[in-house]
Design a protein around this motif. Structure first.
Motif, PDB file in Angstrom:
ATOM      1  N   PRO A 151      11.219   6.589  -6.082  1.00  0.00           N
ATOM      2  CA  PRO A 151      11.850   5.276  -5.972  1.00  0.00           C
ATOM      3  C   PRO A 151      12.115   4.669  -7.354  1.00  0.00           C
ATOM      4  O   PRO A 151      11.336   4.850  -8.284  1.00  0.00           O
ATOM      5  N   ILE A 152      13.208   3.982  -7.456  1.00  0.00           N
ATOM      6  CA  ILE A 152      13.527   3.261  -8.686  1.00  0.00           C
ATOM      7  C   ILE A 152      13.007   1.842  -8.537  1.00  0.00           C
ATOM      8  O   ILE A 152      13.394   1.125  -7.614  1.00  0.00           O
ATOM      9  N   LEU A 153      12.116   1.465  -9.429  1.00  0.00           N
ATOM     10  CA  LEU A 153      11.514   0.146  -9.375  1.00  0.00           C
ATOM     11  C   LEU A 153      12.225  -0.774 -10.360  1.00  0.00           C
ATOM     12  O   LEU A 153      12.697  -0.336 -11.402  1.00  0.00           O
ATOM     13  N   ASN A 154      12.285  -2.047 -10.006  1.00  0.00           N
ATOM     14  CA  ASN A 154      12.893  -3.019 -10.908  1.00  0.00           C
ATOM     15  C   ASN A 154      11.903  -4.159 -11.160  1.00  0.00           C
ATOM     16  O   ASN A 154      10.799  -4.181 -10.609  1.00  0.00           O
ATOM     17  N   GLN A 155      12.315  -5.089 -11.975  1.00  0.00           N
ATOM     18  CA  GLN A 155      11.444  -6.209 -12.349  1.00  0.00           C
ATOM     19  C   GLN A 155      10.969  -6.989 -11.128  1.00  0.00           C
ATOM     20  O   GLN A 155       9.820  -7.431 -11.062  1.00  0.00           O
ATOM     21  N   LYS A 156      11.836  -7.130 -10.146  1.00  0.00           N
ATOM     22  CA  LYS A 156      11.485  -7.861  -8.922  1.00  0.00           C
ATOM     23  C   LYS A 156      10.311  -7.180  -8.191  1.00  0.00           C
ATOM     24  O   LYS A 156       9.449  -7.850  -7.633  1.00  0.00           O
ATOM     25  N   ASP A 157      10.287  -5.842  -8.189  1.00  0.00           N
ATOM     26  CA  ASP A 157       9.195  -5.109  -7.548  1.00  0.00           C
ATOM     27  C   ASP A 157       7.867  -5.388  -8.253  1.00  0.00           C
ATOM     28  O   ASP A 157       6.839  -5.611  -7.603  1.00  0.00           O
ATOM     29  N   PHE A 158       7.885  -5.388  -9.592  1.00  0.00           N
ATOM     30  CA  PHE A 158       6.673  -5.663 -10.354  1.00  0.00           C
ATOM     31  C   PHE A 158       6.214  -7.103 -10.151  1.00  0.00           C
ATOM     32  O   PHE A 158       5.012  -7.368 -10.035  1.00  0.00           O
ATOM     33  N   GLU A 159       7.146  -8.025 -10.071  1.00  0.00           N
ATOM     34  CA  GLU A 159       6.788  -9.422  -9.821  1.00  0.00           C
ATOM     35  C   GLU A 159       6.196  -9.604  -8.429  1.00  0.00           C
ATOM     36  O   GLU A 159       5.241 -10.367  -8.251  1.00  0.00           O
ATOM     37  N   MET A 160       6.744  -8.900  -7.443  1.00  0.00           N
ATOM     38  CA  MET A 160       6.200  -9.000  -6.084  1.00  0.00           C
ATOM     39  C   MET A 160       4.794  -8.409  -6.029  1.00  0.00           C
ATOM     40  O   MET A 160       3.889  -8.983  -5.407  1.00  0.00           O
ATOM     41  N   ALA A 161       4.577  -7.284  -6.678  1.00  0.00           N
ATOM     42  CA  ALA A 161       3.242  -6.683  -6.714  1.00  0.00           C
ATOM     43  C   ALA A 161       2.250  -7.630  -7.395  1.00  0.00           C
ATOM     44  O   ALA A 161       1.112  -7.779  -6.944  1.00  0.00           O
ATOM     45  N   GLN A 162       2.687  -8.276  -8.448  1.00  0.00           N
ATOM     46  CA  GLN A 162       1.834  -9.239  -9.145  1.00  0.00           C
ATOM     47  C   GLN A 162       1.526 -10.436  -8.237  1.00  0.00           C
ATOM     48  O   GLN A 162       0.391 -10.925  -8.196  1.00  0.00           O
ATOM     49  N   TYR A 163       2.515 -10.891  -7.492  1.00  0.00           N
ATOM     50  CA  TYR A 163       2.321 -12.007  -6.560  1.00  0.00           C
ATOM     51  C   TYR A 163       1.314 -11.626  -5.466  1.00  0.00           C
ATOM     52  O   TYR A 163       0.398 -12.397  -5.154  1.00  0.00           O
ATOM     53  N   ILE A 164       1.463 -10.437  -4.905  1.00  0.00           N
ATOM     54  CA  ILE A 164       0.532  -9.979  -3.861  1.00  0.00           C
ATOM     55  C   ILE A 164      -0.878  -9.864  -4.435  1.00  0.00           C
ATOM     56  O   ILE A 164      -1.854 -10.279  -3.803  1.00  0.00           O
ATOM     57  N   THR A 165      -0.984  -9.315  -5.633  1.00  0.00           N
ATOM     58  CA  THR A 165      -2.294  -9.195  -6.280  1.00  0.00           C
ATOM     59  C   THR A 165      -2.922 -10.575  -6.478  1.00  0.00           C
ATOM     60  O   THR A 165      -4.117 -10.766  -6.226  1.00  0.00           O
ATOM     61  N   HIS A 166      -2.118 -11.530  -6.896  1.00  0.00           N
ATOM     62  CA  HIS A 166      -2.611 -12.902  -7.058  1.00  0.00           C
ATOM     63  C   HIS A 166      -3.144 -13.448  -5.730  1.00  0.00           C
ATOM     64  O   HIS A 166      -4.211 -14.071  -5.695  1.00  0.00           O
ATOM     65  N   ILE A 167      -2.426 -13.205  -4.652  1.00  0.00           N
ATOM     66  CA  ILE A 167      -2.877 -13.660  -3.327  1.00  0.00           C
ATOM     67  C   ILE A 167      -4.223 -13.026  -2.996  1.00  0.00           C
ATOM     68  O   ILE A 167      -5.164 -13.710  -2.569  1.00  0.00           O
ATOM     69  N   LEU A 168      -4.335 -11.714  -3.163  1.00  0.00           N
ATOM     70  CA  LEU A 168      -5.574 -11.013  -2.830  1.00  0.00           C
ATOM     71  C   LEU A 168      -6.749 -11.523  -3.656  1.00  0.00           C
ATOM     72  O   LEU A 168      -7.850 -11.698  -3.138  1.00  0.00           O
ATOM     73  N   PHE A 169      -6.505 -11.792  -4.931  1.00  0.00           N
ATOM     74  CA  PHE A 169      -7.591 -12.214  -5.801  1.00  0.00           C
ATOM     75  C   PHE A 169      -7.970 -13.681  -5.646  1.00  0.00           C
ATOM     76  O   PHE A 169      -8.846 -14.168  -6.365  1.00  0.00           O
ATOM     77  N   THR A 170      -7.366 -14.371  -4.685  1.00  0.00           N
ATOM     78  CA  THR A 170      -7.859 -15.707  -4.361  1.00  0.00           C
ATOM     79  C   THR A 170      -9.208 -15.615  -3.658  1.00  0.00           C
ATOM     80  O   THR A 170      -9.936 -16.599  -3.587  1.00  0.00           O
ATOM     81  N   GLN A 171      -9.524 -14.423  -3.127  1.00  0.00           N
ATOM     82  CA  GLN A 171     -10.817 -14.171  -2.488  1.00  0.00           C
ATOM     83  C   GLN A 171     -11.384 -12.857  -3.021  1.00  0.00           C
ATOM     84  O   GLN A 171     -11.467 -11.859  -2.295  1.00  0.00           O
ATOM     85  N   PRO A 172     -11.801 -12.846  -4.279  1.00  0.00           N
ATOM     86  CA  PRO A 172     -12.216 -11.575  -4.902  1.00  0.00           C
ATOM     87  C   PRO A 172     -13.399 -10.899  -4.224  1.00  0.00           C
ATOM     88  O   PRO A 172     -13.439  -9.660  -4.153  1.00  0.00           O
ATOM     89  N   TYR A 173     -14.355 -11.664  -3.708  1.00  0.00           N
ATOM     90  CA  TYR A 173     -15.498 -11.028  -3.057  1.00  0.00           C
ATOM     91  C   TYR A 173     -15.072 -10.272  -1.804  1.00  0.00           C
ATOM     92  O   TYR A 173     -15.647  -9.232  -1.485  1.00  0.00           O
ATOM     93  N   VAL A 174     -14.074 -10.778  -1.120  1.00  0.00           N
ATOM     94  CA  VAL A 174     -13.588 -10.108   0.090  1.00  0.00           C
ATOM     95  C   VAL A 174     -12.895  -8.805  -0.286  1.00  0.00           C
ATOM     96  O   VAL A 174     -13.198  -7.748   0.272  1.00  0.00           O
ATOM     97  N   ILE A 175     -11.970  -8.876  -1.240  1.00  0.00           N
ATOM     98  CA  ILE A 175     -11.231  -7.640  -1.547  1.00  0.00           C
ATOM     99  C   ILE A 175     -12.128  -6.594  -2.199  1.00  0.00           C
ATOM    100  O   ILE A 175     -11.942  -5.404  -1.970  1.00  0.00           O
ATOM    101  N   PHE A 176     -13.115  -7.009  -2.973  1.00  0.00           N
ATOM    102  CA  PHE A 176     -14.010  -6.008  -3.547  1.00  0.00           C
ATOM    103  C   PHE A 176     -14.947  -5.434  -2.496  1.00  0.00           C
ATOM    104  O   PHE A 176     -15.429  -4.315  -2.651  1.00  0.00           O
TER     105      PHE A 176
END
Length: 122
Positions: free
Chosen positions: A5-30
């Motif tokens: 797959p060819i990734l673009n800046q939007k893909d990296f920004e979306m992954a960063q956004y999802i990561t930010h959402i997940l890390f709002t509850q770090p104890y849960v994701i870990f």
């Protein structure tokens, strides 16, 4: 042969956004054993090692609906579960239900730790 797959800046920004959402509850994701995140088109996937699911989770953003689709893969890369049309505020709880949360969770955690570090009485 699978296409790369060819990734673009939007893909990296979306992954960063999802990561930010997940890390709002770090104890849960870990507690899922979250590791090895990878950017994909419109999202990301990562490895988990929970009580109920061991394998990978893919989270993809569906721009048309402003929602997310989830796919759960085992280590043989077979889909074991999928959940469509997930609201952003449901991501963590839905993933937790499929990966980690079991009945009598607190006791299950204690039992798991006792397997790793048995407590012996002198």
């Amino acid at each position: 042969m699978d296409e790369i797959p060819i990734l673009n800046q939007k893909d990296f920004e979306m992954a960063q956004y999802i990561t930010h959402i997940l890390f709002t509850q770090p104890y849960v994701i870990f507690s899922w054993g979250y590791n090895s995140p990878v950017v994909v088109n419109n999202g990301m996937y990562f490895k988990v090692n929970g009580f109920k699911h061991q394998g990978y989770i893919e989270i993809k953003y569906i721009e048309r609906y402003d929602l997310f689709d989830l796919k759960f893969f085992n280590f043989r890369n077979r889909i074991t579960h999928s959940v469509s049309m997930v609201y952003v505020d449901q991501l963590i709880s839905i993933i937790d239900d499929y990966v980690e949360r079991v009945d009598n969770y607190e006791q299950a955690v204690k039992d798991e730790y006792n397997k790793l570090c048995p407590i012996t009485d002198n």
